[in-house]
Motif scaffolding. Structure first.
Motif, PDB file in Angstrom:
ATOM      1  N   THR A  15      46.116   4.914 -10.932  1.00 22.27           N
ATOM      2  CA  THR A  15      44.971   4.653 -11.790  1.00 22.27           C
ATOM      3  C   THR A  15      43.994   5.831 -11.688  1.00 22.27           C
ATOM      4  O   THR A  15      44.121   6.684 -10.804  1.00 22.27           O
ATOM      5  N   ARG A  28      34.716   9.313 -13.266  1.00 21.62           N
ATOM      6  CA  ARG A  28      34.281   9.831 -14.582  1.00 21.62           C
ATOM      7  C   ARG A  28      34.654  11.294 -14.744  1.00 21.62           C
ATOM      8  O   ARG A  28      34.987  11.737 -15.841  1.00 21.62           O
ATOM      9  N   GLU A  31      38.381  11.367 -15.628  1.00 23.34           N
ATOM     10  CA  GLU A  31      38.628  10.978 -17.015  1.00 23.34           C
ATOM     11  C   GLU A  31      38.094  12.008 -18.005  1.00 23.34           C
ATOM     12  O   GLU A  31      38.820  12.445 -18.909  1.00 23.34           O
ATOM     13  N   ARG A  36      41.017  13.351 -20.617  1.00 21.15           N
ATOM     14  CA  ARG A  36      40.722  13.457 -22.065  1.00 21.15           C
ATOM     15  C   ARG A  36      41.112  14.811 -22.654  1.00 21.15           C
ATOM     16  O   ARG A  36      41.693  14.854 -23.728  1.00 21.15           O
ATOM     17  N   LYS A  44      47.727   6.386 -21.814  1.00 23.89           N
ATOM     18  CA  LYS A  44      46.859   5.224 -21.879  1.00 23.89           C
ATOM     19  C   LYS A  44      47.722   4.011 -22.152  1.00 23.89           C
ATOM     20  O   LYS A  44      48.557   4.006 -23.049  1.00 23.89           O
ATOM     21  N   GLY A  46      46.974   0.338 -23.141  1.00 23.45           N
ATOM     22  CA  GLY A  46      45.793  -0.410 -23.571  1.00 23.45           C
ATOM     23  C   GLY A  46      44.603   0.520 -23.513  1.00 23.45           C
ATOM     24  O   GLY A  46      44.618   1.605 -24.093  1.00 23.45           O
ATOM     25  N   SER A  47      43.613   0.131 -22.758  1.00 23.45           N
ATOM     26  CA  SER A  47      42.422   0.981 -22.616  1.00 23.45           C
ATOM     27  C   SER A  47      42.387   1.702 -21.275  1.00 23.45           C
ATOM     28  O   SER A  47      41.413   2.370 -20.958  1.00 23.45           O
ATOM     29  N   ARG A  48      43.451   1.575 -20.501  1.00 26.28           N
ATOM     30  CA  ARG A  48      43.457   2.136 -19.152  1.00 26.28           C
ATOM     31  C   ARG A  48      44.421   3.308 -19.017  1.00 26.28           C
ATOM     32  O   ARG A  48      45.530   3.281 -19.524  1.00 26.28           O
ATOM     33  N   TRP A  49      43.961   4.338 -18.312  1.00 27.89           N
ATOM     34  CA  TRP A  49      44.778   5.514 -18.057  1.00 27.89           C
ATOM     35  C   TRP A  49      45.744   5.251 -16.916  1.00 27.89           C
ATOM     36  O   TRP A  49      45.385   4.595 -15.935  1.00 27.89           O
TER      37      TRP A  49
END
Length: 69
Positions: A15, A28, A31, A36, A44, A46-49
């Motif tokens: 994660t 942060r 990410e 990004r 990804k 769903g919404s999770r890396w």
């Protein structure tokens, strides 16, 4: 600060929080500055890396030579 896991103890899929702990960065930062822009390959779900252990190892081998994130 959480203890940094041994390279052999890393899960196969990690994660953002696990990668951040291992790299000793804020989640942060991982990410926004690594995932990004595609510097650290990830997917990804769903919404999770999710980041593979091999991607982290390759990043450190090729890019982690003391430069800034």
């Amino acid at each position: 600060m959480k203890e940094r896991p041994n390279n052999n103890e890393l899960p196969a899929v990690m994660t953002v929080a696990e990668v951040a702990t291992y790299l000793r960065l804020d989640p942060r930062t991982v990410e926004n500055n690594l995932l990004r822009p595609g510097i650290l390959p990830a997917r990804k779900i769903g919404s999770r890396w999710r980041i593979t252990r091999e991607a982290v190892r390759e990043y450190l081998k090729n890019n982690g030579k003391g430069g800034s994130v």
